[in-house]
Every structure is written in C-alpha cells, then in structure tokens.
Motif scaffolding. Sequence first.
Motif, mmCIF file in Angstrom:
data_model
loop_
_atom_site.group_PDB
_atom_site.id
_atom_site.type_symbol
_atom_site.label_atom_id
_atom_site.label_comp_id
_atom_site.label_asym_id
_atom_site.label_seq_id
_atom_site.Cartn_x
_atom_site.Cartn_y
_atom_site.Cartn_z
ATOM 1 N N ILE A 1 0.849 -1.181 0.000
ATOM 2 C CA ILE A 1 0.000 0.000 0.000
ATOM 3 C C ILE A 1 0.886 1.232 0.000
ATOM 4 N N GLN B 1 -5.040 5.000 0.792
ATOM 5 C CA GLN B 1 -5.357 3.810 -0.001
ATOM 6 C C GLN B 1 -5.623 2.617 0.907
ATOM 7 N N TRP B 2 -4.808 2.488 1.971
ATOM 8 C CA TRP B 2 -4.986 1.386 2.921
ATOM 9 C C TRP B 2 -6.370 1.441 3.562
ATOM 10 N N TRP C 1 -9.157 0.653 1.100
ATOM 11 C CA TRP C 1 -9.132 -0.780 0.783
ATOM 12 C C TRP C 1 -9.742 -1.604 1.907
ATOM 13 N N GLY D 1 -6.267 -3.798 -3.907
ATOM 14 C CA GLY D 1 -6.588 -2.593 -3.162
ATOM 15 C C GLY D 1 -6.326 -1.308 -3.904
ATOM 16 N N CYS D 2 -5.625 -1.350 -5.042
ATOM 17 C CA CYS D 2 -5.326 -0.121 -5.786
ATOM 18 C C CYS D 2 -6.507 0.225 -6.686
ATOM 19 N N THR D 3 -6.924 1.497 -6.656
ATOM 20 C CA THR D 3 -8.081 1.942 -7.428
ATOM 21 C C THR D 3 -7.692 2.712 -8.684
ATOM 22 N N ASN E 1 -9.243 -8.021 -0.655
ATOM 23 C CA ASN E 1 -9.793 -7.061 0.292
ATOM 24 C C ASN E 1 -10.468 -7.775 1.467
#
Length: 418
Positions: free
Chosen positions: A55, A60-61, A64, A299-301, A366
């Motif tokens: 992360i 972001q963490w 997620w 988790g990355c958007t 996730n």
Amino acid sequence: MSITAVATSPLDDPAMLDIDTEIAHVAGILNAQHARLVEIVARALETRDWSGSGIHSPTQWLAWRTGLSPHRASEIVLMASKRAEFPVITGAFERGELAIDQVSVVMRAPSWADSKLIDFAKAATVQQLRRTIRSEYFEEGQAESEHAQPVDRDRLSTGHTESGRWSISGELDIERGSIADAALAEAKNALFERGQTDATWADAFVEVCERSLGAVASRSRRDRYRTWIHLEAATGDATLTEGWRIPDAIRDRIMCDGVVQPVWEREGVPFNVGRTQYIVPDRTRRIVERRDRGCRVPGCTNNRFVEVHHIVPWLKGGTTDTRNLISLCPKHHRMHHQGKLGIAGNADEEHGVAFTDWMARVIGPNGQPLLPTGRPPAPESRYEHAIGERLQPRWVGLGWVHPGVLETRQEASRRQAN
C-alpha cells in the motif's frame, strides 16, 4: 355543523417524536463509531501499521480495508493526523455530540481555536461551518509575517546533487510565481481525480513537465527533448548523457516500458544508430491494458495512466508477451523496483499473479467487514442536530459564538422536551 381545521406541529406528534429520538440515538452511535475509526487510524499512523502490504499511502490502505471512497478515506486520515491537536473537538466527537462531517470541517481551523469552536460546531450545519471556517475569522494567535525585501531578479537553477538526485531552486516575482502555483495546483488536483490521492507537489511538478512534452506536435522536436539513457549491453550499467550513473532500480523500471534505440559501436567508437522501437509494442500494450483494466495490485483503485511492467525483467531475458506483462500504477511500479513489492506469476491467468510485501508476506484480497453480533454501545451523550436557521455573520468571529445561537438552541430543546 362547522368543521375547524387545527394545524399541528411535528413536535406535537408522538410518532414524529419517536422517529426524532431514534434518529438522534442512531446519529450518536454513528458519531461515536466514526470517532473510534479515526482513533484507530491515528494509532495506525503512529505505528505505521498501514504500511508493509504493498500500500502506498494511509488513504489507499483505509479505503481498501473499509470500502470507503478515496475522498472519504483521505478526510478520515487527515482527522486522525490532527486528532491530538483538537482535544475538545475530539472529546465531543467520541461522546457522539459531533458528526464526522462537522469534525472534518472544524479541524481545518487553527488548533488554538479548538475550545472556542465547540459550541458553534454543535449548533451549525456542515454548510455553515464550511462558509465560516476561514482564515479571516482566526487572526488571533497568528504570527505577524515579516516583510521581506522584494527581489528584483527572477532566477531558476537545476542540477544534480552529490547523492545523484536532481534538484531545483529559484525565485520568481509574485505574478509569475502565482501562475506557477496555479499550474501546480491544477496538476495536483488532476492527479487526485485520477485516483492518486496522496499526490505530492513533486508529483504535480513532474505532471506539468510531462504534459509540456506530450504537447509537442512534431516527433522530431519531441526527440530533441527526450531523456536519453545510455545502456551498456555487456554490463547493464545505465548512465545519462551527462555521465551520471542511474541506480539499477530506476533503470529496471524504465526498461519495463521505454523506448530503445540501439547504437552500434566498433572498438568503443559509435558507427551506426539503429531503428527506434518500443519495448512494449502499442498493440501488445492495448491488450494488456484491456485485460487488466487498471493497476493489478490488490486494493489499488488507479485505473488510468498505468505503466506496463515486465514480471521477469527485460534485461534478464523476460519476454514481451502478455503473460509476462502486467499493468501497474506509477506508484506501485516504483515500489516494486525499490524492493518494497514482490510480483510473480502468469498475468494472463485471473489469479495467476502473486503479490508480496517487503517482508515476503502475501497480499491477499480485500478484507471483509465483520458482521455485527448485536447493537453497538450507546454514546455517552445525545446527539443534538444543528439548528438549521439562517446563519448571521455577526454570530461568528474569532471562534466565539453569539449568545443568540445558544438561546435559540436551548429554546428548541425545551419545546421538544415538552
């Protein structure tokens, strides 16, 4: 026979009172639980427990792990970072007396105004808070700015430091400096809207530079301003034209998704320049980007402006086939080549790529929220909603609240109780 219509107030309706009571109760629970989430995030920021899983930012963490939007997650992270500076506001938040949106706006004020803002924060709506939490209302406690002598000459210089990093310094007059500030702010906002919620001013500066180069119409002119890296085929050493050696991590990232133009030498003397070609051909790139639909790291958007990465490095014989190519956002691409994110497997398979953090721990999907087993604990205080009346500017100044606000609030509470 005559019929007389009697108008009733919602406050006289027992059913409406029950609904209002339930809403106030639930609102207090939500506020207290949000405060607990902010406290947990504050602990994670202090211990850096958010890191180590591929992360690249606390925002972001949090997005997620909780399913929140990046915007909401960034607000919670900001509140967590300022939590200790606002003990009075934080205490009311934990007791359920303030909503998360109210706290988010109030914490944009100077920390010295913490105790002065509490009554107004409880009485005002979020929109009213946004209109009034401005610097002109908080002149007290601010250090007087020193008037520096104007600089007559604009200057800007760039170069390399002894550690091999690039540096920039300079000064501009206020008009030209404001233009530069506006351009950087626009670029930073554009990066945020593309999903890079932790974009820095350095990222914005590079974004402005990349746009300038991308706007050059002529390919020959673009090549004139291209960054050329000289790669020694026998040793793999990479240097700039000026002779500066490039670290292997940066070299490997560039060689994942760059442009190659071979220069043939005989006995150390160049005698021919080969045809320029992309390491990842355009057709292959389109296939990879369509397959991945954004950065593949869990988790990355980020689903735009990705870079194509060779899972097995190109310099170590990695093929430029779709099974060995994967889409990564620039942040995760840098993390991988810095040794902070491991990537291995077959990218053509849906779950064929394994991601690991810097401690070789597998980064899984996730996490799902734990379902509640009962009602959450009741907040310490009842949530009193904002008055909702028109805000009078004279009521607000330097963090204090006009007594009329409190009197109106107390009268509303008495009517509801009766």
